[in-house]
Design a protein around this motif. Structure first.
Motif, PDB file in Angstrom:
ATOM      1  N   PHE A 177       0.994  -1.269   0.070  1.00 17.18           N
ATOM      2  CA  PHE A 177       0.056  -0.134  -0.059  1.00 17.18           C
ATOM      3  C   PHE A 177       0.714   1.280  -0.040  1.00 17.18           C
ATOM      4  O   PHE A 177       1.984   1.271   0.823  1.00 17.18           O
ATOM      5  N   THR A 178       0.414   2.104  -0.692  1.00 17.17           N
ATOM      6  CA  THR A 178       1.262   3.593  -0.721  1.00 17.17           C
ATOM      7  C   THR A 178       0.514   4.477   0.212  1.00 17.17           C
ATOM      8  O   THR A 178      -0.637   4.288   0.408  1.00 17.17           O
ATOM      9  N   LEU A 179       1.208   5.437   0.567  1.00 17.57           N
ATOM     10  CA  LEU A 179       0.605   6.374   1.276  1.00 17.57           C
ATOM     11  C   LEU A 179      -0.734   7.215   0.832  1.00 17.57           C
ATOM     12  O   LEU A 179      -1.574   7.473   1.314  1.00 17.57           O
ATOM     13  N   GLN A 180      -0.411   7.291  -0.522  1.00 14.66           N
ATOM     14  CA  GLN A 180      -1.617   7.788  -1.396  1.00 14.66           C
ATOM     15  C   GLN A 180      -2.926   7.144  -1.317  1.00 14.66           C
ATOM     16  O   GLN A 180      -4.097   7.658  -1.222  1.00 14.66           O
ATOM     17  N   GLU A 181      -2.625   6.022  -1.535  1.00 12.62           N
ATOM     18  CA  GLU A 181      -3.772   4.811  -1.089  1.00 12.62           C
ATOM     19  C   GLU A 181      -4.393   5.051  -0.059  1.00 12.62           C
ATOM     20  O   GLU A 181      -5.577   5.102   0.042  1.00 12.62           O
ATOM     21  N   MET A 182      -3.479   5.034   1.166  1.00 15.45           N
ATOM     22  CA  MET A 182      -4.240   5.175   2.619  1.00 15.45           C
ATOM     23  C   MET A 182      -5.006   6.566   2.688  1.00 15.45           C
ATOM     24  O   MET A 182      -6.093   6.270   3.380  1.00 15.45           O
ATOM     25  N   LEU A 183      -4.652   7.371   2.276  1.00 18.39           N
ATOM     26  CA  LEU A 183      -5.365   8.681   2.317  1.00 18.39           C
ATOM     27  C   LEU A 183      -6.957   8.563   1.485  1.00 18.39           C
ATOM     28  O   LEU A 183      -7.545   9.349   2.058  1.00 18.39           O
ATOM     29  N   THR A 184      -6.970   7.633   0.664  1.00 24.67           N
ATOM     30  CA  THR A 184      -8.266   7.526   0.099  1.00 24.67           C
ATOM     31  C   THR A 184      -9.101   6.458   1.198  1.00 24.67           C
ATOM     32  O   THR A 184     -10.355   6.411   0.394  1.00 24.67           O
ATOM     33  N   MET A 185      -8.597   5.808   1.942  1.00 22.17           N
ATOM     34  CA  MET A 185      -9.129   4.790   2.659  1.00 22.17           C
ATOM     35  C   MET A 185     -10.337   5.565   3.914  1.00 22.17           C
ATOM     36  O   MET A 185     -10.033   6.544   4.273  1.00 22.17           O
ATOM     37  N   PRO A 186     -11.206   4.768   4.169  1.00 23.26           N
ATOM     38  CA  PRO A 186     -11.963   5.328   5.029  1.00 23.26           C
ATOM     39  C   PRO A 186     -11.188   5.368   6.456  1.00 23.26           C
ATOM     40  O   PRO A 186     -10.510   4.496   6.752  1.00 23.26           O
ATOM     41  N   SER A 187     -11.144   6.427   7.186  1.00 21.05           N
ATOM     42  CA  SER A 187     -10.188   6.733   8.235  1.00 21.05           C
ATOM     43  C   SER A 187     -11.217   7.145   9.519  1.00 21.05           C
ATOM     44  O   SER A 187     -12.371   7.428   9.334  1.00 21.05           O
ATOM     45  N   LYS A 188     -10.585   7.082  10.782  1.00 20.67           N
ATOM     46  CA  LYS A 188     -11.231   7.573  11.874  1.00 20.67           C
ATOM     47  C   LYS A 188      -9.975   8.456  12.682  1.00 20.67           C
ATOM     48  O   LYS A 188      -9.030   8.072  12.651  1.00 20.67           O
ATOM     49  N   THR A 189     -10.586   9.402  13.769  1.00 15.27           N
ATOM     50  CA  THR A 189      -9.739  10.216  14.382  1.00 15.27           C
ATOM     51  C   THR A 189     -10.258   9.610  15.841  1.00 15.27           C
ATOM     52  O   THR A 189     -11.285   9.920  16.319  1.00 15.27           O
ATOM     53  N   ILE A 190      -9.437   9.415  16.734  1.00 14.39           N
ATOM     54  CA  ILE A 190      -9.600   9.007  18.093  1.00 14.39           C
ATOM     55  C   ILE A 190      -8.589   9.655  19.043  1.00 14.39           C
ATOM     56  O   ILE A 190      -7.635  10.067  18.654  1.00 14.39           O
ATOM     57  N   LYS A 191      -9.186   9.945  20.089  1.00 12.92           N
ATOM     58  CA  LYS A 191      -8.104  10.761  21.294  1.00 12.92           C
ATOM     59  C   LYS A 191      -7.860   9.741  22.101  1.00 12.92           C
ATOM     60  O   LYS A 191      -8.362   9.076  22.801  1.00 12.92           O
ATOM     61  N   VAL A 192      -6.584   9.641  22.237  1.00 13.19           N
ATOM     62  CA  VAL A 192      -5.628   8.385  22.903  1.00 13.19           C
ATOM     63  C   VAL A 192      -4.669   8.892  23.798  1.00 13.19           C
ATOM     64  O   VAL A 192      -3.881   9.671  23.288  1.00 13.19           O
ATOM     65  N   VAL A 193      -4.648   8.530  24.943  1.00 14.91           N
ATOM     66  CA  VAL A 193      -3.455   8.619  25.774  1.00 14.91           C
ATOM     67  C   VAL A 193      -2.516   7.500  25.597  1.00 14.91           C
ATOM     68  O   VAL A 193      -2.763   6.474  25.350  1.00 14.91           O
ATOM     69  N   LEU A 194      -1.233   7.793  25.339  1.00 14.97           N
ATOM     70  CA  LEU A 194      -0.129   6.945  25.109  1.00 14.97           C
ATOM     71  C   LEU A 194       0.745   6.901  26.517  1.00 14.97           C
ATOM     72  O   LEU A 194       1.141   8.167  26.688  1.00 14.97           O
ATOM     73  N   GLU A 195       1.005   5.813  27.106  1.00 16.97           N
ATOM     74  CA  GLU A 195       1.957   6.006  28.330  1.00 16.97           C
ATOM     75  C   GLU A 195       2.893   4.856  28.465  1.00 16.97           C
ATOM     76  O   GLU A 195       2.664   3.705  27.909  1.00 16.97           O
ATOM     77  N   CYS A 196       4.186   5.318  28.513  1.00 13.93           N
ATOM     78  CA  CYS A 196       5.155   4.352  28.617  1.00 13.93           C
ATOM     79  C   CYS A 196       5.152   3.389  29.704  1.00 13.93           C
ATOM     80  O   CYS A 196       4.722   3.847  30.616  1.00 13.93           O
ATOM     81  N   SER A 197       5.281   2.207  29.461  1.00 11.73           N
ATOM     82  CA  SER A 197       4.949   1.171  30.549  1.00 11.73           C
ATOM     83  C   SER A 197       6.158   1.346  31.617  1.00 11.73           C
ATOM     84  O   SER A 197       5.848   0.899  32.716  1.00 11.73           O
ATOM     85  N   GLY A 198       7.077   2.034  31.492  1.00 13.67           N
ATOM     86  CA  GLY A 198       8.061   2.492  32.435  1.00 13.67           C
ATOM     87  C   GLY A 198       7.796   3.632  32.952  1.00 13.67           C
ATOM     88  O   GLY A 198       8.764   4.229  33.867  1.00 13.67           O
TER      89      GLY A 198
END
Length: 356
Positions: free
Chosen positions: A70-91
């Protein structure tokens, strides 16, 4: 303290190492629930990879009906979603373990959050066609190097069980806060796995492989494993879901305050359900009162902000504590679950202040 050097006015990342780069967010001076990329914590095992996006392809292979590119250009045409996510390092909060655990002594700022936009990983797996017998999905990054325990060169690779890989909110992200993901945070593609510690959210994705066995890469079978016994590996199990946790942001530890009214504020988060309650103690845990949850993470993957009004008229030293509970009934323990590598610290948060 002069204005130009006041961290509450000009916050900056707190460095643990620069090669590889590991720096934490100045969490006590963050007033927004959307973290600017410049203040988003950075966790790396190796140097940053060299990438050319002009010839970038995402490979999906392994136990599939039809391997795909898959190219980046292809990805931009696919159905997407936006989610608000907390990322925490396990350390995160590793420096608080007693006895000390080996590893970067992260304080309380190996955590950040914002809006991630991308395409569900499931979309790519469905397009390639998962064959019968598939068990795990391995995501390999472009970052590589030698580990301290080996002369071999490894890429950073992690796997997800099929169920987690197929979750609709496990996405291949390409934007952070409405902009392309910054290079230092995984550009052009980063896996985003809500509710799991951030080692699962592989950066600079190189390829995705479906396998019919348990992945044994060192960042899966050696690192990011809870080893509860000091002397051996008995009772070990993998690091996955984020523990329920909280951090007091204000006042600061060891602050000197006047008598009167004060606001105690902070954040709480969890990897299961949502935050249902936050309690605060101003007497070292003898008594507890409920804080007011300002922003509640109803059905999402973000942290909850909270505040507690404190009136104090007696001078002296006070221990302030915060304890979060989630909708699955998980509460922060008074004593952390100690493990050799110092993962998943989530004991009741505490600070000390002096009232004059």
């Amino acid at each position: 303290m002069s204005k130009s050097h006041n961290p509450s006015i000009n916050p900056s990342l707190i460095a643990h190492s620069l090669l590889p780069e590991n720096q934490e967010t100045p969490i006590h001076f963050i007033k927004s629930d959307i973290i600017d990329p410049k203040l988003f914590y950075r966790r790396n095992h190796f140097s940053y990879p060299m990438l050319t996006t002009s010839s970038y392809w995402l490979s999906v292979n392994g136990l599939v009906e039809k391997p795909r590119l898959f190219t980046l250009q292809e990805m931009l045409t696919m159905p997407s979603k936006t989610i608000k996510v907390v990322l925490e390092c396990s350390g995160d909060k590793r420096y608080l373990f007693v006895p000390k655990a080996f590893g970067d002594q992260w304080q309380k700022g190996a955590i950040s959050q914002g809006y991630w936009k991308g395409v569900p990983l499931r979309t790519f797996l469905d397009l390639a066609g998962i064959k019968a017998g598939a068990k795990e999905v391995v995501v390999e990054g472009y970052d590589y190097g030698k580990r301290t325990d080996s002369d071999r060169v490894y890429t950073f690779s992690r796997s997800l069980p099929l169920e987690k890989a197929l979750h609709p909110d496990t996405i291949i992200g390409y934007e952070y806060n409405n902009q392309p993901i910054p290079f230092k945070h995984g550009y052009p593609l980063r896996l985003i796995v809500p509710q799991w510690y951030a080692m699962a959210s592989v950066k600079w994705i190189k390829q995705i492989s479906i396998i019919d066995s348990e992945f044994k890469g060192p960042f899966q079978s050696t690192d990011y494993v809870y080893y509860p016994n000091k002397e051996n590996e008995a009772g070990s199990f993998p690091v996955t879901t984020i523990n329920v946790n909280s951090t007091i942001q204000k006042p600061l530890d060891m602050n000197v305050l006047n008598t009167g009214k004060h606001f105690i504020s902070g954040i709480s988060w969890t990897g299961k359900g949502v935050i249902s309650k936050v309690e605060v103690s101003t007497d070292g845990g003898k008594s507890w009162s409920e804080a007011n949850i300002i922003t509640q993470n109803k059905g999402s993957y973000e942290w909850s902000s909270w505040v507690f009004d404190w009136s104090v008229m007696e001078k002296g030293e006070y221990t302030i504590m915060s304890k979060a509970t989630d909708s699955y009934g998980r509460s922060q323990p008074s004593i952390p679950f100690w493990n050799q590598k110092g993962y998943g610290y989530n004991a009741v948060d505490k600070i000390k202040v002096k009232i004059e």
